[in-house]
Structures are given as structure tokens and as C-alpha cells.
Design a protein around this motif. Structure first.
Motif: not given
Length: 691
Positions: A195-208
Motif C-alpha cells: 500500500y497505497p494501491l492504485c484503485a478505480a471507481q466505475m459507474k454505469s447506472r442504468m434506470d431500466g
């Protein structure tokens, strides 16, 4: 007093956080521009869902770089799950996605390659091995040995990824700089595992979610308090053009020769990457046939004993949606239009009036040889066999003079996935499909983002200027024109029982059409067809049909105008304003009019090309039974403007995170204690003097 001070402290703190949020965030997170990647979206059919979806706030994981085959399974045994997998396109497939999904240790996938990458050499298709099989011609009661083609698949390289329901987001990186930034972050912080480690956040929020039936029901429950829509029906417009004007009042209409092709294709990441280069050659070939036959004079056209009708289907990549709708409308006596009293309308067509069908499929890989496919079961009927043989004979005779050799399909695989299958389900019709393959697709990138013009031999090396590109596109255009002229001559022979000695041939126009569709939607040809609408077309045409709209999508709109241009009547007028280009009769629906810009004036063309609703019949039937599954029912989830997001950051180990949380809580509660003491001692600390 104490409560007031606490409230004041909280308000000041929240205000400071609000003003400093962007500054603090920029120190912690590096956001990746949303236009730097393509997205896997959520699609639904009548009973289930496919595609990708993140959690409400996005999914977070440590970056794990996969750039060789040995790394694929190492993700499962990694020491710091959950992971966001950064995988090279060579190793991205249904197998890797299913492995990561079943492990429960992966929260998202980022697929990268350099901008010059054109796909793995062995090919890759995310489509099924047996495309469009769900609503095809063959089933347990008709051609059961053809119903499942796994033993002799048309698309042997297909892995079926497009049909999967994936519970985490998948982004396809388009920007080398963004991809390299994540690789560098991984290599700098994650290789040693400390640590520290490289991280990612992915958002792909669908309504249906769940299914089209569920989503449409939720749409219908909207009210003033919750006006949101959750999904939209997928579908396009079917384009119908007649070589000669027809009239619904004709008592004994002529038999019909139908020439068809599909307008659309699809890929795994459909939001912007469905090039469909080889699929596109089919409808460009149809346009070239229209160009050749449209050049005949009106007297010749009108005296033909057959009505020759061109049909471009949109939505065929989704269970033959367009052709199924045509057959449905024919059964209701409403193709291409419902009857309107007091209107002059073109003739309505039904299945029994169709004498011959010639469908043009994928033809980009034709090299002097084209293959003819037909349904062997319907051809067992003697009259159908005779008519199919007549089509084949006419094509082979015409091909000899056009440097094209037509060969019958070999083996016993049944009819290929095609629009013709939809029509044959409604009744016995004599038809063939023309392609560039025999037993399996020659297109090794079918329905993928790698089905691009370079696979057809067009190598531009990044220079897409018109003057440079046209000569390099011309060899493909020449093959298409050769094929189309052979088809046009065959159609003429079928319609008149005579040979067509000379035929209009304009390779330049076909070359320009390919250039416009493949590289530059603002090309000169498109500008002449659109004029004021040109600003709409700022990117290469996406072949994905998309959600239904009363206005045609870009691809279909241009195709409609091109077909109108080639099938225009000889009568043209020059006008000064576009609103002057119209019929003088209000009841006239037989002829349509379009004004093409010509310097300072407009050329007003009259033609017989129409567009009809190409959505699945499920969208037209009230209280449709989705569970019954008589027709496909595709829809696309809606999403908000902020639905897609990608960022990278450094994450500490759990002990360090716990210490930071502990210190923060300690400071927070200490401030309460200090405030309490100040409040209790306020009479000493803040003495009031008498005035």
C-alpha cells in the motif's frame, strides 16, 4: 446557546466542505473524461435483460492489469480484492467475463488497446454462433435439424457475449492517454503489492431492469410526483421504394419482385461503436441496384409486368425486427400504409403478391464469387423450386457478363440467418440471399467494434480526407457495382423475360457513398442531400438501430434520401425555397418530394420512396403477452447524464483507513466536548459588563 453554537459549527463546516469539495477531490481522484471510453449499456427483451450495470454509486476496486494470457486467472487468486480489471483487448472475451463474474472478486472491467489496434488476428465476434436464432424460421416442427446450428455454425468464432447479463460495468477505452495513465498508476503502485494501491471507481447506472415488460409497466405507472421513464422501445423505420409509381386503386395489381437488405448491425458496446462495415455493403449494393434500374426511362419501367420494390429493414440485428414488422403489417393489409379514405396512396402489398425475393447480405468480401442461399424445405415444393431456379439462372446468366460468378450454397445447413426467414415463416415465397460466404461467415469480426473498413482492404493510415480516401475505396466500390449490375440485369430479366444490354454504371457515386458512411458524414454528397441538416452529422454513422423515434436516425435518413435520389422520376423542377417543393394536390400520397441544394436554388425531385414503422409488432399490439414470446420486444434502458463515471485514486490498507477514521471521529467528538466545556464555563469566560 449550546445548541446554537453546535449548529453554527456544523453549518460552517458544511459550507467549507462544499466550497472545497472540488479542490479536495482533485487532490484525491483523477477523473477520466466520459468521452474517452465506450460503454456497455443495459438492454432488455420480453422476459430478461442483457448488458452491464453498476451499483447506484458505482463500483470500486484495486486495478489489476491483464496484458498476457497467464494473467487472466491470476485475478481470482489476487491478495487485494475486489478488483477492477484493466485488460488488453486480446484477452477480453465472454470466457474472461464469465470467469470474473462467477468469482465475485471483480467489480468492473476496463478494456484497452492502442488507437491503431484493429482486433486480434484470429478474429472476434461477440455475437452468437447462430445469430438471430430465437425468432428464426426453423424450430422443432419445421427444419428441426437446422434449428440449432452448433454443429455447423454460421458464425463459428462468435462467443455470445452480447447476450450475457453482466452485474458490473464494462468500459472500452478509446483514448491512449487515458489508458496509459491507468497502466502507469498500476505499475507504479500495484506491482509490489504494498500500500497505497492504485484503485478505480466505475459507474454505469442504468434506470431500466429485469425485462421490457417490467420496464414498460413502470413507465406506465409514472405520475406528477414521479414522471421518470425507465426505458425506450428499440426500433427504426423500414424504407420502401418502388421503381415505378403504384396506386392502391389498381384493380389487378402486378406481381412483385422484392429486393431487400438490412440497414443496421450491432456490437457489444452499442452506445457509439457499431461500425458494421461489412454489413453496410449489403444496403449499399441495394442502392447500386436502385441506381442501375432507376436510370431506365419511365416508359420502360411502367411497361414492366412486375412491380419492383426495394426494402431496407432497420432493426434486423435484433431478431429481424424490421422484416417481422413488415410481414405483420402485410397480414393487416397495411404495408406500407394503412388505407386512408380520400387519399391517393401507393399500392398495399401482401405475401401472396410476392413472386420473387432477392436479399443482399454481407458482400464486402466477394472476390469474383458470390453465394446464393435458399431454404431447402420450401424449395421442395415444385412451384417454389421452379421459381428459385429461375432466380438462380437469371443471376448466373447476368453474372457472366459482370465478372461475377454465382454459386449455390453447398452442404445441408438450411437458410442462413436473414430477413428472408421472417417472410418464409408467413408463407411459401421464392427467394434467395446473396452473400460473400458459403458455409460460414467470411467476416471474422461480425457484429463487433472491429468490423471496420480496413477488414475490407481499405487502408487509409489515418488520412481520411476525401481526395486521399476515394481512390483507396474505389476497388471495393467496383466490386459492389459489378455485383449490383449483375443483380439489376437479373431482376430485369425476371421482370421482362428479356436481357438488358446496357446499364447505368456510376462507380464514383458508390465510392462516395462508402466514403460518407465509413469516414465522413459531412462529405459533399451528404451535404447536397441534407443542406440545413448537415450540422446534425458530426460523427461517423453508428449502425446500431437505437431507440424508436418518429424521426429517422442519421443512417436511415441518408439511406432514404439516397434511394429517393436513385429512384427519382424524370420530372424535376427548380425552386427558390424548399417549401415550394411539394405536390399541388393535398390528397397525393403516392409521390414524395425532396429539395436538393444546387448553388443558390433547389432541385425539386419527385420520387416514390416511403418510410414505415419498423418496430416489433409487440409495440403495436395492445396488452401484448410478453411471456408468450410471439414477437421480440427489445428495449434500451434510460440513464441520467451522470450515469457514467470513471476515476482512479490511491487506496490505503484497512488498518490505515481505520486509523484515519478513528482520528477523524476523535477530533469530531473532541470538538463537542470542548464546546460543552465552553458552554458550561461561559459565565466565567464571557463576563457581561453592566451598561
Amino acid at each position: 446557546m449550546f445548541v446554537t453554537l453546535i449548529s453554527l459549527l456544523l453549518c460552517i463546516s458544511s459550507a467549507m466542505c462544499a466550497t472545497q469539495d472540488s479542490a479536495v477531490r482533485s487532490l484525491v481522484y483523477t477523473d477520466i473524461n466520459v468521452n474517452s471510453y465506450d460503454k456497455c449499456a443495459r438492454l432488455m427483451n420480453g422476459t430478461s435483460q442483457i448488458g452491464c450495470q453498476s451499483t447506484l454509486e458505482g463500483d470500486v476496486g484495486v486495478l489489476f492489469h491483464v496484458n498476457q494470457s497467464d494473467d487472466i486467472s491470476k485475478v481470482i487468486t489476487g491478495k487485494h480484492p475486489p478488483y477492477i480489471v484493466l485488460i488488453h483487448a486480446d484477452y477480453f472475451s465472454k470466457a474472461s467475463v464469465k470467469l470474473y463474474q462467477s468469482s465475485g472478486k471483480v467489480r468492473g472491467i476496463l478494456v484497452y488497446s492502442n488507437e491503431n489496434y484493429t482486433g486480434r488476428l484470429s478474429g472476434w465476434s461477440p455475437e452468437l454462433k447462430c445469430p438471430r436464432q430465437h425468432y428464426g424460421l426453423y424450430n422443432s416442427t419445421y427444419g428441426s435439424n437446422y434449428a440449432k446450428c452448433e454443429n455447423n455454425p454460421w458464425n463459428p468464432i462468435g462467443d455470445g457475449l452480447t447476450e450475457e447479463d453482466i452485474n458490473f460495468p464494462i468500459f472500452i477505452m478509446k483514448n491512449d492517454t487515458a489508458s496509459q495513465m491507468m497502466i502507469d498508476c498500476h505499475d507504479q503502485h500495484n506491482l509490489d503489492g504494498d500500500y497505497p494501491l492504485c484503485a478505480a471507481q466505475m459507474k454505469s447506472r442504468m434506470d431500466g431492469a429485469q425485462s421490457t415488460e417490467t420496464c414498460i409497466r413502470r413507465n406506465n405507472l409514472q405520475n406528477n410526483l414521479s414522471p421518470a421513464q425507465y426505458c425506450d422501445v428499440i426500433g427504426g423505420h423500414t424504407i420502401v421504394g418502388t421503381l415505378q409509381a403504384t396506386n392502391s386503386s389498381t384493380e389487378n395489381p402486378k406481381p412483385v419482385i422484392l429486393i431487400t437488405s438490412a440497414l443496421d448491425s450491432r456490437s457489444f458496446e452499442m452506445t457509439s461503436s457499431s461500425p458494421g462495415a461489412n454489413s453496410l455493403t449489403g444496403f449499399v449494393s441495394l442502392l447500386a441496384v436502385a441506381q442501375a434500374l432507376g436510370s431506365l426511362n419511365n416508359t420502360v419501367k411502367d411497361n414492366m409486368p412486375y412491380d419492383i420494390i426495394f426494402v431496407l429493414f432497420d432493426g434486423e440485428a435484433f431478431d429481424n425486427m424490421g422484416s417481422v414488422r413488415m410481414v405483420y403489417d402485410m397480414s393487416k393489409d397495411s404495408f406500407p400504409f394503412k388505407k386512408k379514405e380520400g387519399k391517393w396512396q401507393p399500392r398495399r402489398i401482401n405475401i401472396s403478391q410476392i413472386k420473387y425475393i432477392i436479399e443482399i447480405g454481407q458482400v464486402g468480401h466477394i472476390n469474383k464469387t458470390a453465394y446464393l442461399h435458399f431454404d431447402p424445405l420450401s424449395a421442395s415444393n415444385s412451384s417454389i423450386r421452379t421459381d428459385v431456379s429461375a432466380i438462380i439462372g437469371a443471376l448466373k446468366t447476368s453474372g457472366a457478363s459482370a465478372s461475377i460468378k454465382f454459386r449455390n450454397q453447398s452442404g445441408d445447413n438450411g437458410l442462413i440467418p436473414s430477413s428472408l426467414q421472417s417472410i418464409l415463416k408467413a408463407g411459401n415465397v421464392s427467394g434467395i440471399v446473396i452473400t460473400d460466404f458459403d458455409k460460414k461467415y467470411t467476416n471474422r469480426y461480425y457484429n463487433s467494434r472491429f468490423d471496420t473498413p480496413d477488414k475490407l482492404g481499405i487502408k487509409l493510415d489515418g488520412n481520411t480526407t476525401e481526395s486521399y480516401a476515394l481512390p483507396l475505396i474505389q476497388p471495393l466500390a467496383q466490386k459492389i457495382v459489378n455485383l449490383s449490375n449483375a443483380i439489376a440485369k437479373a431482376v430485369y430479366r425476371l421482370a421482362t423475360n428479356q436481357a438488358l444490354s446496357t446499364i447505368h454504371r456510376n462507380e464514383d457515386e458508390i465510392t462516395k457513398i462508402l466514403y460518407c458512411y465509413y469516414y465522413n458524414p459531412k462529405c459533399g454528397l451528404v451535404r447536397s442531400l441534407l443542406d440545413s441538416n448537415i450540422k446534425k452529422y458530426s460523427y461517423v454513422f453508428n449502425q446500431y438501430v437505437g431507440v424508436y423515434s418518429s424521426n429517422m436516425r442519421n443512417n436511415a435518413y441518408i439511406a432514404r434520401n439516397l434511394l429517393a435520389y436513385f429512384l427519382r422520376t424524370e420530372e424535376t423542377t427548380i425552386v427558390n425555397k424548399t417549401d415550394q417543393c411539394k405536390s399541388q394536390y393535398a390528397q397525393d400520397e403516392i409521390y414524395k418530394y425532396l429539395a436538393f441544394k444546387r448553388n443558390t436554388t433547389y432541385e425539386c425531385l419527385r420520387f416514390t420512396v416511403y418510410d414505415t414503422d419498423g418496430r416489433s409488432p409487440s409495440a403495436a399490439i395492445s396488452n401484448y403477452n410478453y411471456a408468450g414470446g410471439a414477437y421480440s420486444a427489445w428495449s434500451e434502458s434510460r440513464w441520467q447524464k451522470t450515469a457514467f463515471h470513471l476515476s482512479i485514486f490511491l487506496v490505503q490498507d484497512s488498518v490505515s483507513q481505520g486509523m484515519i477514521l478513528f482520528c477523524g471521529l476523535l477530533m469530531f467528538f473532541s470538538s463537542f466536548i470542548i464546546m460543552y466545556i465552553i458552554h458550561k464555563k461561559s459565565h466565567i469566560l464571557f463576563q457581561h459588563s453592566q451598561i
